[in-house]
Motif scaffolding. Structure first.
Motif, PDB file in Angstrom:
ATOM      1  N   MET A 147       0.831  -1.177   0.000  1.00  0.00           N
ATOM      2  CA  MET A 147       0.000   0.000   0.000  1.00  0.00           C
ATOM      3  C   MET A 147       0.883   1.250   0.000  1.00  0.00           C
ATOM      4  N   LEU A 148       0.554   2.188  -0.861  1.00  0.00           N
ATOM      5  CA  LEU A 148       1.335   3.408  -0.979  1.00  0.00           C
ATOM      6  C   LEU A 148       0.933   4.421   0.091  1.00  0.00           C
ATOM      7  N   PRO A 149       1.875   5.258   0.524  1.00  0.00           N
ATOM      8  CA  PRO A 149       1.518   6.327   1.458  1.00  0.00           C
ATOM      9  C   PRO A 149       0.626   7.363   0.762  1.00  0.00           C
ATOM     10  N   ALA A 150       0.019   8.226   1.538  1.00  0.00           N
ATOM     11  CA  ALA A 150      -0.902   9.231   0.993  1.00  0.00           C
ATOM     12  C   ALA A 150      -0.227  10.184   0.022  1.00  0.00           C
ATOM     13  N   THR A 151       1.084  10.336   0.120  1.00  0.00           N
ATOM     14  CA  THR A 151       1.811  11.259  -0.760  1.00  0.00           C
ATOM     15  C   THR A 151       2.206  10.618  -2.086  1.00  0.00           C
ATOM     16  N   ALA A 152       1.826   9.357  -2.286  1.00  0.00           N
ATOM     17  CA  ALA A 152       2.254   8.631  -3.482  1.00  0.00           C
ATOM     18  C   ALA A 152       1.059   8.097  -4.269  1.00  0.00           C
ATOM     19  N   ARG A 153       1.311   7.891  -5.563  1.00  0.00           N
ATOM     20  CA  ARG A 153       0.304   7.278  -6.422  1.00  0.00           C
ATOM     21  C   ARG A 153       1.003   6.602  -7.593  1.00  0.00           C
ATOM     22  N   TYR A 154       0.315   5.655  -8.190  1.00  0.00           N
ATOM     23  CA  TYR A 154       0.820   4.998  -9.388  1.00  0.00           C
ATOM     24  C   TYR A 154       0.532   5.865 -10.603  1.00  0.00           C
ATOM     25  N   VAL A 155       1.453   5.855 -11.571  1.00  0.00           N
ATOM     26  CA  VAL A 155       1.228   6.530 -12.840  1.00  0.00           C
ATOM     27  C   VAL A 155       1.499   5.541 -13.964  1.00  0.00           C
ATOM     28  N   SER A 156       0.765   5.692 -15.043  1.00  0.00           N
ATOM     29  CA  SER A 156       0.953   4.844 -16.211  1.00  0.00           C
ATOM     30  C   SER A 156       2.185   5.300 -16.994  1.00  0.00           C
ATOM     31  N   VAL A 157       2.609   4.473 -17.915  1.00  0.00           N
ATOM     32  CA  VAL A 157       3.718   4.843 -18.792  1.00  0.00           C
ATOM     33  C   VAL A 157       3.356   6.103 -19.578  1.00  0.00           C
ATOM     34  N   ALA A 158       2.126   6.172 -20.078  1.00  0.00           N
ATOM     35  CA  ALA A 158       1.697   7.339 -20.863  1.00  0.00           C
ATOM     36  C   ALA A 158       1.757   8.611 -20.015  1.00  0.00           C
ATOM     37  N   GLU A 159       1.286   8.541 -18.770  1.00  0.00           N
ATOM     38  CA  GLU A 159       1.323   9.715 -17.905  1.00  0.00           C
ATOM     39  C   GLU A 159       2.757  10.099 -17.572  1.00  0.00           C
ATOM     40  N   ALA A 160       3.598   9.118 -17.296  1.00  0.00           N
ATOM     41  CA  ALA A 160       5.006   9.396 -16.998  1.00  0.00           C
ATOM     42  C   ALA A 160       5.684  10.053 -18.194  1.00  0.00           C
ATOM     43  N   ARG A 161       5.397   9.577 -19.386  1.00  0.00           N
ATOM     44  CA  ARG A 161       5.974  10.149 -20.600  1.00  0.00           C
ATOM     45  C   ARG A 161       5.566  11.619 -20.743  1.00  0.00           C
ATOM     46  N   GLU A 162       4.298  11.929 -20.469  1.00  0.00           N
ATOM     47  CA  GLU A 162       3.822  13.309 -20.566  1.00  0.00           C
ATOM     48  C   GLU A 162       4.485  14.202 -19.515  1.00  0.00           C
ATOM     49  N   LEU A 163       4.646  13.691 -18.311  1.00  0.00           N
ATOM     50  CA  LEU A 163       5.311  14.456 -17.259  1.00  0.00           C
ATOM     51  C   LEU A 163       6.767  14.740 -17.626  1.00  0.00           C
ATOM     52  N   LEU A 164       7.434  13.756 -18.214  1.00  0.00           N
ATOM     53  CA  LEU A 164       8.816  13.942 -18.660  1.00  0.00           C
ATOM     54  C   LEU A 164       8.898  15.005 -19.741  1.00  0.00           C
ATOM     55  N   LYS A 165       8.038  14.901 -20.735  1.00  0.00           N
ATOM     56  CA  LYS A 165       8.052  15.846 -21.852  1.00  0.00           C
ATOM     57  C   LYS A 165       7.727  17.263 -21.389  1.00  0.00           C
ATOM     58  N   GLY A 166       6.851  17.365 -20.387  1.00  0.00           N
ATOM     59  CA  GLY A 166       6.437  18.672 -19.901  1.00  0.00           C
ATOM     60  C   GLY A 166       7.365  19.289 -18.876  1.00  0.00           C
ATOM     61  N   GLY A 167       8.426  18.578 -18.503  1.00  0.00           N
ATOM     62  CA  GLY A 167       9.362  19.098 -17.517  1.00  0.00           C
ATOM     63  C   GLY A 167       8.750  19.280 -16.138  1.00  0.00           C
ATOM     64  N   LYS A 168       7.772  18.449 -15.799  1.00  0.00           N
ATOM     65  CA  LYS A 168       7.024  18.602 -14.544  1.00  0.00           C
ATOM     66  C   LYS A 168       7.660  17.891 -13.352  1.00  0.00           C
ATOM     67  N   LEU A 169       8.698  17.105 -13.589  1.00  0.00           N
ATOM     68  CA  LEU A 169       9.256  16.285 -12.515  1.00  0.00           C
ATOM     69  C   LEU A 169      10.410  16.964 -11.792  1.00  0.00           C
ATOM     70  N   GLY A 170      10.453  16.761 -10.487  1.00  0.00           N
ATOM     71  CA  GLY A 170      11.581  17.232  -9.692  1.00  0.00           C
ATOM     72  C   GLY A 170      12.736  16.252  -9.728  1.00  0.00           C
ATOM     73  N   GLY A 171      12.467  15.043 -10.191  1.00  0.00           N
ATOM     74  CA  GLY A 171      13.505  14.025 -10.292  1.00  0.00           C
ATOM     75  C   GLY A 171      12.942  12.692 -10.718  1.00  0.00           C
ATOM     76  N   ILE A 172      13.835  11.845 -11.213  1.00  0.00           N
ATOM     77  CA  ILE A 172      13.500  10.477 -11.606  1.00  0.00           C
ATOM     78  C   ILE A 172      14.516   9.579 -10.915  1.00  0.00           C
ATOM     79  N   VAL A 173      14.021   8.611 -10.149  1.00  0.00           N
ATOM     80  CA  VAL A 173      14.909   7.735  -9.399  1.00  0.00           C
ATOM     81  C   VAL A 173      14.676   6.291  -9.805  1.00  0.00           C
ATOM     82  N   ASP A 174      15.748   5.652 -10.218  1.00  0.00           N
ATOM     83  CA  ASP A 174      15.759   4.240 -10.601  1.00  0.00           C
ATOM     84  C   ASP A 174      16.343   3.476  -9.421  1.00  0.00           C
TER      85      ASP A 174
END
Length: 113
Positions: free
Chosen positions: A1-28
């Motif tokens: 179960m994810l904490p309240a500050t987290a949520r799952y995102v789809s590949v399509a949503e992640a791709r849009e966030l990347l393209k839009g420069g909306k992320l503070g970081g990406i962690v692998d």
């Protein structure tokens, strides 16, 4: 179960966030054995979930904890566990890539760097 500050995102949503420069970081959070020069999301920073100093390693990245942070692993399980750690470190918006890198690779075909 994810904490309240987290949520799952789809590949399509992640791709849009990347393209839009909306992320503070990406962690692998995969292990070094799983990562090569060509099998990661563009701009991803690597922190092996299993290192003893994981929390400090995350803090050392200097990510903006007030902006969305995308986290992923191979399939999604370790990234979901990481969400709780990021929440405890003060990250306000943790996005867990549903299906992990494998889903990204299958659905988008886009590879780093």
């Amino acid at each position: 179960m994810l904490p309240a500050t987290a949520r799952y995102v789809s590949v399509a949503e992640a791709r849009e966030l990347l393209k839009g420069g909306k992320l503070g970081g990406i962690v692998d959070v995969r292990t070094p054995e799983e990562v090569t020069d060509s099998n990661h999301l563009p701009g991803a920073r690597f922190v092996n979930l299993f290192v003893s100093n994981f929390d400090q390693s995350i803090l050392n990245l200097g990510l903006d904890r007030t902006r969305p942070c995308l986290v992923y692993c191979a399939l999604g399980g370790r990234a979901a566990r990481t969400a709780a750690r990021l929440d405890a470190l003060g990250f306000k918006d943790v996005l867990v890539l549903q299906g992990g890198y494998e889903a990204w690779h299958r659905q988008s075909g886009e590879l780093g760097p």
